[in-house]
Design a protein around this motif. Structure first.
Motif, PDB file in Angstrom:
ATOM      1  N   PRO A 153       0.811  -1.230   0.000  1.00  0.00           N
ATOM      2  CA  PRO A 153       0.000   0.000   0.000  1.00  0.00           C
ATOM      3  C   PRO A 153       0.841   1.276   0.000  1.00  0.00           C
ATOM      4  O   PRO A 153       0.464   2.268  -0.607  1.00  0.00           O
ATOM      5  N   TYR A 154       1.969   1.234   0.667  1.00  0.00           N
ATOM      6  CA  TYR A 154       2.860   2.396   0.663  1.00  0.00           C
ATOM      7  C   TYR A 154       3.313   2.708  -0.756  1.00  0.00           C
ATOM      8  O   TYR A 154       3.258   3.855  -1.201  1.00  0.00           O
ATOM      9  N   TRP A 155       3.770   1.699  -1.474  1.00  0.00           N
ATOM     10  CA  TRP A 155       4.279   1.923  -2.824  1.00  0.00           C
ATOM     11  C   TRP A 155       3.165   2.309  -3.790  1.00  0.00           C
ATOM     12  O   TRP A 155       3.385   3.075  -4.719  1.00  0.00           O
ATOM     13  N   GLU A 156       1.952   1.824  -3.565  1.00  0.00           N
ATOM     14  CA  GLU A 156       0.813   2.267  -4.370  1.00  0.00           C
ATOM     15  C   GLU A 156       0.539   3.751  -4.129  1.00  0.00           C
ATOM     16  O   GLU A 156       0.218   4.498  -5.061  1.00  0.00           O
ATOM     17  N   LEU A 157       0.686   4.179  -2.878  1.00  0.00           N
ATOM     18  CA  LEU A 157       0.500   5.581  -2.535  1.00  0.00           C
ATOM     19  C   LEU A 157       1.569   6.443  -3.212  1.00  0.00           C
ATOM     20  O   LEU A 157       1.262   7.494  -3.783  1.00  0.00           O
ATOM     21  N   VAL A 158       2.813   5.987  -3.182  1.00  0.00           N
ATOM     22  CA  VAL A 158       3.884   6.724  -3.855  1.00  0.00           C
ATOM     23  C   VAL A 158       3.586   6.806  -5.354  1.00  0.00           C
ATOM     24  O   VAL A 158       3.669   7.871  -5.958  1.00  0.00           O
ATOM     25  N   ARG A 159       3.208   5.688  -5.949  1.00  0.00           N
ATOM     26  CA  ARG A 159       2.905   5.648  -7.392  1.00  0.00           C
ATOM     27  C   ARG A 159       1.795   6.633  -7.757  1.00  0.00           C
ATOM     28  O   ARG A 159       1.829   7.274  -8.803  1.00  0.00           O
ATOM     29  N   SER A 160       0.821   6.784  -6.876  1.00  0.00           N
ATOM     30  CA  SER A 160      -0.306   7.673  -7.166  1.00  0.00           C
ATOM     31  C   SER A 160       0.112   9.139  -7.248  1.00  0.00           C
ATOM     32  O   SER A 160      -0.642   9.968  -7.750  1.00  0.00           O
TER      33      SER A 160
ATOM     34  N   LEU B 140      17.303  12.055 -14.500  1.00  0.00           N
ATOM     35  CA  LEU B 140      16.144  12.783 -14.987  1.00  0.00           C
ATOM     36  C   LEU B 140      14.904  11.966 -14.646  1.00  0.00           C
ATOM     37  O   LEU B 140      14.788  10.808 -15.036  1.00  0.00           O
ATOM     38  N   GLY B 141      14.022  12.550 -13.908  1.00  0.00           N
ATOM     39  CA  GLY B 141      12.834  11.806 -13.511  1.00  0.00           C
ATOM     40  C   GLY B 141      11.628  12.714 -13.424  1.00  0.00           C
ATOM     41  O   GLY B 141      11.740  13.949 -13.431  1.00  0.00           O
ATOM     42  N   ALA B 142      10.494  12.101 -13.344  1.00  0.00           N
ATOM     43  CA  ALA B 142       9.241  12.849 -13.234  1.00  0.00           C
ATOM     44  C   ALA B 142       9.122  13.470 -11.841  1.00  0.00           C
ATOM     45  O   ALA B 142       9.613  12.918 -10.861  1.00  0.00           O
ATOM     46  N   SER B 143       8.472  14.600 -11.783  1.00  0.00           N
ATOM     47  CA  SER B 143       8.170  15.218 -10.492  1.00  0.00           C
ATOM     48  C   SER B 143       6.821  14.710 -10.017  1.00  0.00           C
ATOM     49  O   SER B 143       5.917  14.454 -10.818  1.00  0.00           O
ATOM     50  N   SER B 144       6.678  14.613  -8.710  1.00  0.00           N
ATOM     51  CA  SER B 144       5.392  14.201  -8.148  1.00  0.00           C
ATOM     52  C   SER B 144       4.363  15.309  -8.358  1.00  0.00           C
ATOM     53  O   SER B 144       4.718  16.456  -8.667  1.00  0.00           O
ATOM     54  N   THR B 145       3.106  14.978  -8.175  1.00  0.00           N
ATOM     55  CA  THR B 145       2.054  15.987  -8.339  1.00  0.00           C
ATOM     56  C   THR B 145       2.235  17.120  -7.328  1.00  0.00           C
ATOM     57  O   THR B 145       1.947  18.277  -7.650  1.00  0.00           O
ATOM     58  N   HIS B 146       2.726  16.816  -6.127  1.00  0.00           N
ATOM     59  CA  HIS B 146       2.978  17.869  -5.134  1.00  0.00           C
ATOM     60  C   HIS B 146       4.024  18.853  -5.641  1.00  0.00           C
ATOM     61  O   HIS B 146       3.876  20.064  -5.490  1.00  0.00           O
TER      62      HIS B 146
END
Length: 116
Positions: free
Chosen positions: A47-54, A70-76
């Motif tokens: 569940p933790y990793w699903e939360l991170v993925r979201s 180079l990586g994607a930024s989180s929605t935050h």
């Protein structure tokens, strides 16, 4: 400075660096989500990793592992960046010439507390 003082200082700096990098992504918002979803130990269960993925808007089915350069930024982070850009665009001359004094002092105090 003796060895134990250096070691303590370096540990505090390390914690501050990790905390500073992680806070925008795993800050208060996700902490409250952990509580409501029953996640008690981050990084220890699915569940933790699903939360991170979201928190990332990646293409369906993409498994992105190259986050060292180079990586994607989180929605935050995306939201914070957009907010900053809107603030800067709304009053560019103020922020170009030192309009950040209060914010800089607030951050400086928080880092000082974190580092002891």
């Amino acid at each position: 400075m003796d060895q134990s003082s250096r070691r303590t200082f370096l540990q505090r700096i390390g914690k501050a660096a990790v905390g500073t990098m992680a806070l925008p992504v795993f800050g208060k918002d996700l902490g409250s989500i952990w509580e409501t979803t029953g996640i008690t130990s981050p990084a220890s269960d699915e569940p933790y990793w699903e939360l991170v993925r979201s928190q990332f808007k990646l293409a369906e089915g993409l498994h992105y592992f190259n986050n060292a350069s180079l990586g994607a930024s989180s929605t935050h982070i995306q939201q914070a960046t957009n907010t900053f850009r809107n603030t800067l665009d709304g009053f560019p001359s103020r922020y170009m010439w030192g309009g950040w004094d209060e914010a800089k002092e607030e951050v400086r105090q928080k880092v000082a507390e974190l580092c002891g």
